[in-house]
Design an enzyme around this catalytic site. Structure first.
Site, short mmCIF file in Angstrom:
data_model
loop_
_atom_site.label_atom_id
_atom_site.label_comp_id
_atom_site.label_asym_id
_atom_site.label_seq_id
_atom_site.Cartn_x
_atom_site.Cartn_y
_atom_site.Cartn_z
N HIS A 110 -8.91 -6.40 3.66
CA HIS A 110 -7.86 -6.06 2.71
C HIS A 110 -7.20 -7.36 2.30
O HIS A 110 -6.30 -7.86 2.97
CB HIS A 110 -6.82 -5.12 3.33
CG HIS A 110 -7.28 -3.71 3.43
ND1 HIS A 110 -7.03 -2.79 2.45
CD2 HIS A 110 -7.99 -3.07 4.38
CE1 HIS A 110 -7.56 -1.62 2.79
NE2 HIS A 110 -8.15 -1.78 3.96
N ALA A 164 -17.18 -7.92 26.59
CA ALA A 164 -16.13 -6.95 26.32
C ALA A 164 -14.89 -7.62 25.74
O ALA A 164 -14.53 -8.73 26.13
CB ALA A 164 -15.77 -6.22 27.61
N LYS A 184 -16.76 -17.23 21.61
CA LYS A 184 -17.47 -18.52 21.68
C LYS A 184 -18.68 -18.35 22.58
O LYS A 184 -18.66 -17.58 23.55
CB LYS A 184 -16.55 -19.60 22.24
CG LYS A 184 -15.40 -19.92 21.32
CD LYS A 184 -14.56 -21.05 21.82
CE LYS A 184 -13.51 -21.33 20.77
NZ LYS A 184 -12.31 -21.88 21.23
#
Length: 197
Positions: A110, A164, A184
């Site tokens: 957006h 995760a 990373k």
């Protein structure tokens, strides 16, 4: 090494999966199992391979112009519970991809925040800012951990693992493990040594 996974479903889940299997065979013929509820906007804009499996309460959106191939999913792709995929422009997911629960993938912003843009100023409400799109690509045999977010313009190579809670904002080369926010690379698979380093 043996595979010790087995079904530990209770009676309620067996019945729920039975209903989902009937739904799958009626409306998603190539798929393995589409668990209910599922919310799909613009189903005609997606293609999926055989063995496609979806967990509970997933949301898949292909809004805007109706065009084929906004979302392309390869064979034997498994999407966990509560996943949310936004493919308003183009998202390609390879074969053999495994997604844990609550994975979020989007090709849409957006607003435009890469330069000075009068229509993306902080004084403009986010839902009034114009949508901007960048293609997302996820390679074959990728594993996305719980709560992973993949943002517009990202390419993830074959054989990657995304840890995760990672937020993927930049490309991840093939055969890598990436984690963190922003994600990373923390390990790579060395083909010569035949191990993760």
């Amino acid at each position: 090494m043996s595979d010790e996974r087995s079904s530990n479903y209770g009676l309620g889940e067996i019945l729920t999966n039975g209903i989902a299997l009937i739904y799958t065979k009626l409306f998603w013929r190539k798929a393995r199992l589409i668990r209910l509820p599922i919310r799909v906007r613009g189903k005609q804009c997606m293609s999926y391979g055989t063995g496609f499996t979806v967990g509970y309460s997933c949301r898949i959106e292909m809004n805007g112009v109706k065009a084929k191939a906004k979302l392309i999913i390869g064979d034997n792709c498994v999407i966990g519970d509560y996943a949310h995929i936004v493919a308003n422009y183009k998202v390609v997911i390879g074969s053999g991809v495994l997604m844990a629960s609550r994975v979020f993938i989007t090709d849409t912003h957006h607003g435009n925040y890469s330069d000075k843009s009068e229509d993306s100023l902080p004084i403009v409400p986010p839902n009034k800012r114009p949508l901007h799109y960048k293609e997302v690509s996820i390679g074959d045999n990728v594993w996305l951990g719980e709560n992973v977010s993949i943002l517009p313009g990202v390419s993830i190579g074959d054989g990657c693992i995304i840890g995760a809670n990672a937020v993927v904002t930049k490309n991840i080369p093939k055969n890598s493990i990436a984690a963190g926010n922003p994600a990373k690379v923390i390990k790579k698979y060395d083909l010569k040594l035949d191990k993760w380093i």
